[in-house]
Design an enzyme around this catalytic site. Structure first.
Site, mmCIF file in Angstrom:
data_model
loop_
_atom_site.group_PDB
_atom_site.id
_atom_site.type_symbol
_atom_site.label_atom_id
_atom_site.label_comp_id
_atom_site.label_asym_id
_atom_site.label_seq_id
_atom_site.Cartn_x
_atom_site.Cartn_y
_atom_site.Cartn_z
ATOM 1 N N ILE A 264 -8.838 -14.702 41.062
ATOM 2 C CA ILE A 264 -8.346 -16.084 40.992
ATOM 3 C C ILE A 264 -7.482 -16.275 42.228
ATOM 4 C CG2 ILE A 264 -6.840 -17.644 39.692
ATOM 5 C CD1 ILE A 264 -7.711 -16.201 37.161
ATOM 6 N N GLU A 1249 12.934 -7.752 84.174
ATOM 7 C CA GLU A 1249 13.077 -6.520 83.410
ATOM 8 C C GLU A 1249 14.505 -6.092 83.064
ATOM 9 O OE1 GLU A 1249 9.683 -3.610 84.908
ATOM 10 O OE2 GLU A 1249 10.793 -4.534 86.535
HETATM 11 C C1 LIG Z 1 2.738 -11.949 55.829
HETATM 12 C C2 LIG Z 1 3.094 -11.621 54.409
HETATM 13 C C3 LIG Z 1 4.395 -11.252 54.128
HETATM 14 C C4 LIG Z 1 4.738 -10.923 52.815
HETATM 15 N N1 LIG Z 1 6.028 -10.550 52.565
HETATM 16 C C5 LIG Z 1 6.385 -10.244 51.307
HETATM 17 C C6 LIG Z 1 7.707 -9.848 50.992
HETATM 18 O O1 LIG Z 1 8.564 -9.775 51.873
HETATM 19 N N2 LIG Z 1 7.998 -9.520 49.724
HETATM 20 C C7 LIG Z 1 7.069 -9.588 48.732
HETATM 21 O O2 LIG Z 1 7.382 -9.308 47.606
HETATM 22 N N3 LIG Z 1 5.821 -9.959 48.987
HETATM 23 C C8 LIG Z 1 5.448 -10.286 50.244
HETATM 24 N N4 LIG Z 1 4.172 -10.643 50.508
HETATM 25 C C9 LIG Z 1 3.189 -10.628 49.405
HETATM 26 C C10 LIG Z 1 3.102 -11.983 48.747
HETATM 27 O O3 LIG Z 1 4.257 -12.218 47.979
HETATM 28 C C11 LIG Z 1 1.890 -11.994 47.856
HETATM 29 O O4 LIG Z 1 0.776 -11.854 48.675
HETATM 30 C C12 LIG Z 1 1.750 -13.296 47.127
HETATM 31 O O5 LIG Z 1 2.818 -13.526 46.307
HETATM 32 C C13 LIG Z 1 0.451 -13.369 46.352
HETATM 33 O O6 LIG Z 1 0.294 -14.680 45.862
HETATM 34 P P1 LIG Z 1 -1.023 -15.523 46.148
HETATM 35 O O7 LIG Z 1 -0.932 -16.777 45.367
HETATM 36 O O8 LIG Z 1 -1.222 -15.725 47.586
HETATM 37 O O9 LIG Z 1 -2.113 -14.549 45.575
HETATM 38 P P2 LIG Z 1 -3.645 -14.509 45.844
HETATM 39 O O10 LIG Z 1 -3.930 -13.770 47.086
HETATM 40 O O11 LIG Z 1 -4.225 -15.867 45.757
HETATM 41 O O12 LIG Z 1 -4.112 -13.638 44.587
HETATM 42 C C14 LIG Z 1 -3.619 -12.330 44.437
HETATM 43 C C15 LIG Z 1 -4.126 -11.681 43.150
HETATM 44 O O13 LIG Z 1 -3.573 -12.351 42.044
HETATM 45 C C16 LIG Z 1 -4.556 -12.771 41.145
HETATM 46 N N5 LIG Z 1 -4.123 -14.058 40.607
HETATM 47 C C17 LIG Z 1 -3.597 -15.088 41.318
HETATM 48 N N6 LIG Z 1 -3.226 -16.056 40.470
HETATM 49 C C18 LIG Z 1 -3.540 -15.634 39.224
HETATM 50 C C19 LIG Z 1 -3.406 -16.210 37.938
HETATM 51 N N7 LIG Z 1 -2.850 -17.402 37.751
HETATM 52 N N8 LIG Z 1 -3.832 -15.503 36.878
HETATM 53 C C20 LIG Z 1 -4.377 -14.268 37.037
HETATM 54 N N9 LIG Z 1 -4.539 -13.689 38.237
HETATM 55 C C21 LIG Z 1 -4.116 -14.365 39.311
HETATM 56 C C22 LIG Z 1 -5.822 -12.842 41.955
HETATM 57 O O14 LIG Z 1 -6.943 -12.627 41.136
HETATM 58 C C23 LIG Z 1 -5.630 -11.746 42.968
HETATM 59 O O15 LIG Z 1 -6.051 -10.534 42.423
HETATM 60 C C24 LIG Z 1 3.773 -10.994 51.786
HETATM 61 C C25 LIG Z 1 2.469 -11.376 52.091
HETATM 62 C C26 LIG Z 1 2.130 -11.702 53.383
HETATM 63 C C27 LIG Z 1 0.729 -12.108 53.691
#
Ligand SMILES: Cc1cc2nc3c(=O)[nH]c(=O)nc-3n(C[C@H](O)[C@H](O)[C@H](O)COP(=O)(O)OP(=O)(O)OC[C@H]3O[C@@H](n4cnc5c(N)ncnc54)[C@H](O)[C@@H]3O)c2cc1C
Ligand code: FES
Ligand code: FES
Length: 1317
Positions: A264, A1249
């Site tokens: 998701i 530099e």
């Molecule tokens: C550059 C970068 C920096 C980051 N820095 C930090 C940090 O400093 N600290 C930290 O804690 N994290 C950090 N993160 C991680 C970030 O917090 C997580 O990637 C993010 O919270 C995931 O959320 P998303 O909605 O993008 O997930 P997605 O990528 O959309 O999904 C991730 C997973 O969750 C599942 N999922 C999503 N929503 C649901 C739902 N409603 N029900 C069931 N399953 C679901 C999906 O199936 C998938 O497996 C970082 C990420 C990046 C890319």
């Protein structure tokens, strides 16, 4: 499910309809390649650099509100954009229409250098202003937290943004009721001669006002679409992937039941990087963006319910009004603003990252998750041991959060994954002080969040006192055990953090208990309370004091004035063209490299068949295709282009796949199968190289006086060593090249991001076996280089055109960030050993130094780096007797190369470290010993070149004065005596940076100046514009010499067609040398035209040009500078290798947290002697940018290699360059009054530099703070601290009862995850 064929969204107000959308496409390539909106840049592809920032706007038909938020286009699947409006930098403003105030101010405040990060910066600030037209400084720095800049050091960008703040210049965070403007930092006098006495580098009065009514509106069409369109599931079907967007919970559940393996996807910030970097593939994606239930916010009596689809930024906003301080603390530092706006709460919880910041807190905080599964609605604890089978709907957090705390320590303060983080909660109930409930969870120490359940269980019923603390630490260390080989390394540091965090929690709770019952809980001594305070975090930024121009100078003469970078506005509008911004040409192919995965191995076989069978793959370039030209030597030892027999490092180029698209080429590259036979030895570290005697050539040596005799007469002798890690260039624009065959006479144009077009021309001509006159190399601008776009660029550029021989097509090659970091090497790691003989008063009479650099697998510039390091090892000191020896080690790492400072940052650090140790032995301050041993007035360097050190001493004295060193030294000591767990440190270092390239021929330069009949002028020279503003300076030169306005002069770029045989751009000399050539050309022209001008002095340039033409006087001239006299005789150890010296000094103050190893740069003062500045704005930019880069080098930039020689740190997620939060709270730069420097361009000095080295003032300030901590703990022996001085090293050096408590692993009993090289 009802399928919807069309994806509809808007870009910059224009509707985009995609009928056959490929769900694998991200917004970034779509914008750049399909819509040709190339302002949005690729910097990393993983959400870590912010170069691709765009603004997303969404309309909610229920609330009728529009949400604007910043997002990383590299992680945004275009299918997720249905109904959204995208604004890119082109939509914000342009030179063709109107530039936006954000664009204008960033440019005019000199906030751009190479400009590659600039569109992303503009978009972050623009989005902030859309939401908050008068932001606070905190909001500004928060908004920029996800944007990296490698050039500017951020200060000018902040200056620009501050002009939008309500109270410009004020910290807006009144501490103790006192604003920073009313009170000096540290209660000490403010920087006295700040911008009160010096002219400003920009004028706010001329800025366009910000008018929110002028902004692009949300497209009404999308609003109507959102209101009217029947809500139904949309399905987008691509070649390999199907995207399903359900709009009701029922449909979501149906989709999940039908495709149980399908993720998701909400923010795609977890799934996206896994697909991109870890090879994950999902044939079906479920994206429930539009389901209202996922966005609920419900305040009930006992708790707060938050929808799983809310972004982390939204969660942060909601929590601001509640009492969830611990959650807010982590939400403030988690990732950058873009990621927080994209990432969802549900995605964060479910992705269960090992370093998740929120999960440990949610795990301890009595929360429940509401999960929709095919079975039923389930309530789960938020700490998931495995991915749930259904969809997380929402989460409820109870209000009862007083005794919950959050802790985290990362490599960098902001936008960095935690090394260890933790959530802790205690509940005492009625009993008061007796633990009834205790929960402790950690991140970063296991495959996912780890709960110390057993430890907590055993502590229940115990009173909250020191015995409990002691027992808890032992239990935790026992339960959360980390093996020595644990992934991520830093094992002992992690173990220490586990209990240091608990100690902080213990103190925090004790303090609360004290307020509740002061009799039973007397609390802490004041001295220990510092453990609880956050590091100094006031937002007060810098000043620069530059030279006031000569009052007699003509107003139209631009030399010495703070003129904006010529491309500044184009950087901010995204109109500045970089190599990969050039449109795709007909029939163009893309080339992707296949690299070795072994450090030292024989290649047994290479199987290309599977790769060749993939659609779109045209060819694979192997050694045979290079027709016998498979090596090229720039520095004596030829370097192989492709290796097909024996690889000598991971990342060596083996072959290259050519396909009709980037995606296909990269996919196929992964399918090339190579079988290796490992070979011995594998030499990775300097120590291993010394053991194996693996060096490039023999030692380099320089001797002065009689060291052995001097050792006999000194009071004391000390021996020591320091290891210094390497550094990645991290230019924002990755290696890029485009080879375009012209179709006749074997001609070819090569467009390349390079510092050395002549070399590219030579190497391409050699591989294609054509004369150099058939190959023309063009460089418009480079998105940062720092020495990294010379040798490796050449090798890749040599291979890139080769497919044209068979296919006759243009070929493009753009490296991904990870490939770039893997292949190209960086600054040499160093080992410095020294033996110093000195008197008890601190005078050093004898110094015997050995330098070893880790050169990697090929020679590249390693010997030259060692030589320069030796020649500069004295830094600012007169050592009457010395012996320097240096070796370049050959190892099985990718070859290291030039990087800003070229050996001096390493060599200087070794010397300064030795001086610091001598001072400690003598019981003196390092500053005193520095001053005592410094060059004074006219003297002689170790290679017998004359040096006049008057300005060195002046810089030192001025820096002492402007930084209020003496007063602050006392204040630091007072602070340290009053605080046990926080310490401050203060350090000042001098700088003597010799400028020159050791050869007259290597310093020659040429220029070509044309005057056209309309009176306009075209200037061309051999230097490359890579952010330092050389083209701007060259136009200033032409303008002064020809006495015409700068607007009349143009510069198109650098090309081997106009200026042949130009030297490499580097070594701080680009403006110096090319400026003298431009000056020469202009003077030639002016001389020719003088009779004409004197005949018609009131005429215009058009009149004079026409008259000259009519009289058959050439209007074109070449200019030439033969190079500074330079020689060095290594046999005699004598020479005149350098033309002049740049002097300076920097004083830095830091505060460290002894329990976590965190540090904060409180203030830096820099004083530089720069001769006569040609352009103070650009010069300040070079000094500050270099200083921040140096600060990164010495403190947080840490390359990590596996014991097998694989570089782990291959992107901004793992390798941390300074971010906006790392800039010293106060940064003051000032110049000495102009001094004459007879041979240089208008008496200016090269500044590209020198500033890097000044970053080590921060290193030594931390050193000072650590020493203070150790002294208080009774540790008085020698202190060995290597560079970079990371949180790990700081924490482990501040030894205390916790560091003593942790288990230690027997060296050799395990294979560590990473090794220092
Ligand atoms: C550059 C970068 C920096 C980051 N820095 C930090 C940090 O400093 N600290 C930290 O804690 N994290 C950090 N993160 C991680 C970030 O917090 C997580 O990637 C993010 O919270 C995931 O959320 P998303 O909605 O993008 O997930 P997605 O990528 O959309 O999904 C991730 C997973 O969750 C599942 N999922 C999503 N929503 C649901 C739902 N409603 N029900 C069931 N399953 C679901 C999906 O199936 C998938 O497996 C970082 C990420 C990046 C890319
Ligand atoms: S390219 Fe998107 S964040 Fe770096
Ligand atoms: S100007 Fe920011 S990366 Fe170059």
């Amino acid at each position: 499910m009802d399928g919807a064929a069309e994806l509809v969204f808007c870009v910059n107000g224009r509707k985009v309809i995609e009928k056959n959308v490929d769900p694998e496409t991200m917004l970034l390539p779509y914008l750049r390649k399909k819509l040709q909106l190339t302002g949005t840049k690729y910097g990393c592809g993983g959400g870590g650099c912010g170069a691709c920032t765009v603004m997303i706007s969404r309309y909610n038909p229920i609330t009728k509100r529009i949400r604007h938020y910043p997002a990383n286009a590299c992680l945004l699947p275009i299918c997720s954009l249905h109904g959204a409006a995208v604004t890119t930098v082109e939509g914000v403003g342009s030179t063709k229409a109107r530039i936006h105030p954000v664009q204008e101010r960033i440019a005019k405040c000199h906030g751009t250098q190479c400009g590659f990060c600039t569109p992303g910066m503009v978009m972050s600030i623009y989005t902030l202003l859309r939401n908050h037209p008068e932001p606070t400084l905190d909001q500004l720095t928060d908004a920029l937290g996800g944007n990296l800049c490698r050039c500017t050091g951020y200060r000018p960008i902040i200056d620009a943004c501050k002009t939008f703040c309500k109270t410009s210049g004020c910290c807006q965070s009144k501490e103790n009721g006192v604003c920073c403007l009313d009170q000096g930092i540290n209660e000490l006098p403010e920087f006295e001669e700040g911008n009160k006495t010096s002219p400003k580098l920009f004028s706010e009065e001329e800025f366009l006002p910000l008018d929110p009514t002028q902004e692009l509106i949300f497209p009404p069409e999308l609003m109507i679409m959102a209101e009217k369109q029947p809500q139904r599931t949309r399905v987008f079907v691509g070649d390999r992937m199907t995207w399903i967007s359900p709009v009701t919970l029922k449909e979501l559940l149906e989709a999940k039941v039908k495709y149980p393996q399908a993720p998701i996807v909400m923010g795609n910030t977890s799934v996206g990087p896994e697909v991109r970097f870890k090879g994950a593939f999902h044939p079906v994606i479920i994206s429930p963006e539009c389901i209202e239930e996922l966005s609920v916010v419900n305040h009930a009596d006992d708790g707060l319910t938050l929808g799983a689809g809310l972004s982390l930024a939204q969660v942060k906003e909601i929590l601001k009004t509640q009492t969830y301080h611990a959650l807010l603390k982590h939400l403030g530092t988690l990732a950058g603003c873009q990621i927080r706006n994209m990432a969802s709460l549900g995605g964060h919880i479910v992705s269960r990252h090992l370093d998740s910041d929120l999960n440990p807190l949610l795990a301890v905080g009595n929360c429940t998750l509401n999960l929709l599964s095919k079975v039923n609605l389930l309530f789960l604890p938020p700490f998931l041991s495995e991915e749930p089978g259904g969809a997380v709907l929402k989460m409820t957090i109870l209000y009862d959060w007083e005794f919950v705390s959050a802790f985290r320590q990362a490599q960098r303060q902001q936008n960095a994954l935690a090394i260890v983080n933790s959530g802790m909660r205690v509940f005492f109930g009625e009993g008061g002080g007796i633990i009834r409930e205790l929960s402790i969870a950690y991140g970063g120490v296991g495959p996912t969040t780890i709960c110390a359940k057993n430890s907590c269980q055993k502590l229940i019923g115990r009173p909250w006192n020191e015995e409990m603390l002691d027992a808890a630490c032992r239990l935790i260390l026992d339960e959360v055990s980390l093996p020595g080989w644990a992934p991520g390394g830093k094992v002992e540091f992690k173990r220490t953090l586990l209990i240091s965090f608990f100690f902080k929690f213990y103190l925090k709770v004790s303090q609360i208990l004290k307020t509740m019952d002061p009799v039973r809980y007397p609390g802490l001594a004041d001295k220990y309370e510092s453990a609880l305070e956050d590091l100094h975090s006031r937002n007060h930024w810098g000043t620069s004091k530059y030279q006031v121009g000569n009052p007699k100078q003509l107003p139209q003469d631009p030399i010495g004035r703070p003129i904006m970078h010529l491309s500044g506005i184009k950087h901010t509008t995204g109109e500045a063209i970089y190599c990969d911004d050039m449109p795709v040409l007909d029939g163009e192919l893309f080339l992707a490299f296949v690299t070795s995965s072994r450090a030292h191995a024989e290649i047994v076989s290479i199987d290309l068949s599977e790769a060749l069978s993939l659609p779109g793959v045209v060819d694979i370039v192997t050694e045979e295709d290079l027709r016998g030209v498979n090596s090229f030597g720039l520095f004596g030892e030829p370097e192989k282009l492709l290796e097909t027999q024996e690889v000598s490092c991971v990342g060596q180029l083996v072959c290259a796949v050519v396909a009709d698209s980037e995606v296909q080429a990269k996919r196929a590259a992964k399918r090339v199968k190579i079988v290796y036979q490992d070979l011995e030895p594998v030499i990775l570290t300097i120590e291993e190289a010394i053991r194996h005697h693996s060096f490039f050539q023999g030692e380099r040596k320089l001797e002065y006086g009689n060291v052995d005799e001097a050792f006999k007469v000194v009071d004391q002798i000390l021996e020591g060593e320091i290891h210094m890690g390497g550094q990645e260039h991290f230019y924002m624009e990755t290696q890029s090249m485009l080879a375009v065959p012209k179709g006749e006479d074997q001609e070819m144009d090569v467009y390349v991001s390079s510092q050395f077009p002549k070399y590219i021309q030579d190497i391409v001509a050699a591989t294609l076996k054509v004369p150099a006159n058939k190959i023309m190399c063009h460089v418009k601008r480079v998105g940062g280089a720092f020495g990294g776009k010379v040798t490796k660029t050449g090798i890749m550029a040599a291979i890139t055109p080769s497919p044209h021989l068979l296919h006759g097509c243009p070929v493009r090659c753009i490296l991904e960030r990870g490939e770039d970091m893997l292949i190209t090497g960086g600054r040499h790691p160093y080992l410095g050993k020294y033996k110093a003989g000195f008197m008890n008063d601190g005078r050093i009479l004898a110094l015997d130094v050995e330098h070893y650099c880790n050169g990697g697998s090929t020679l590249d510039e390693s010997l030259f780096v060692i030589e320069i390091g030796l020649l500069k090892v004295d830094n600012a000191y007169k050592f009457p007797n010395l012996r320097f020896r240096g070796w370049a080690c050959r190892t099985n790492l990718p070859s290291n190369t030039a990087l800003r400072g070229f050996g001096f940052p390493q060599s200087g650090l070794i010397t300064e470290n030795c001086i610091t140790e001598v001072a400690a032995k003598c019981g003196l301050s390092p500053e005193k010993v520095r001053m005592m041993n410094m060059y004074k007035e006219i003297d002689q360097t170790p290679y017998k070149q004359e040096i006049d050190a008057t300005n060195l001493i002046q810089c030192w004295k001025e820096c002492m004065a402007t930084s209020s060193y003496s007063l602050r030294k006392v204040a630091v000591e007072k602070f340290n005596s009053e605080n046990y767990w926080k310490k401050k440190g203060l350090a000042m270092v001098p700088l003597k940076f010799p400028v020159g390239v050791l050869s007259t021929a290597a310093a020659q330069a040429a220029a070509l100046v044309h005057i056209y009949l309309d009176g306009s002028v075209l200037v061309t020279h051999g230097g490359i514009e890579m952010g330092q503003g050389v083209h701007t300076k060259m136009i200033q030169v032409a303008s002064r010499e020809l006495r015409m306005p700068m607007s009349n002069v143009h510069l198109r770029g650098t090309s081997t067609e106009t200026v042949p045989n130009a030297n490499v751009s580097g070594g701080s000399l680009v403006a110096d040398l090319n400026g003298l050539a431009v000056k020469d050309a202009c003077q030639t022209l002016l001389k020719r035209l003088e009779p004409i001008i004197s005949k018609n002095p009131k005429g215009t340039w058009k009149d004079w040009a026409q008259a000259a033409f009519d009289e058959s006087i050439s209007l074109s001239a070449t200019g030439y500078f033969r190079g500074y006299e330079s020689h060095m005789n290594w046999e005699t150890g004598e020479g005149h290798p350098f033309e002049y010296f740049v002097f300076g000094a920097a004083c830095s103050e830091v505060e460290i947290d002894c329990l976590t190893g965190a540090h904060k740069n409180i203030r830096t003062d820099i004083v530089m002697d720069i001769g006569h500045s040609i352009n103070p704005a650009l010069d300040v930019g070079q000094i500050e940018g270099a200083f921040i880069q140096g600060m990164g080098l010495y403190t947080i930039e840490e390359l990590k290699y596996s014991p097998q020689g694989v570089l782990y740190t291959r992107g901004p997620d793992q390798y941390k360059i300074p971010a906006v939060s790392d800039v010293p709270t106060e940064l003051h730069v000032s110049f000495l009054p102009p001094s004459q420097n007879s041979n240089t361009l208008y008496s200016s000095k090269g500044l590209g530099e020198p500033g890097v080295f000044l970053g080590c003032s921060v290193f030594f300030a931390i050193h000072d703070a650590v020493r203070a901590a150790r002294q208080e703990r009774g540790l008085l022996g020698p202190l060995k601290l290597d560079s970079p001085l990371t949180p790990e090293k700081i924490r482990m050096a501040c030894e205390d009862k916790f560091t003593k408590m942790i288990p230690r692993d027997e060296p050799g009993s395990y294979v560590p995850w990473n090794i220092p090289v």
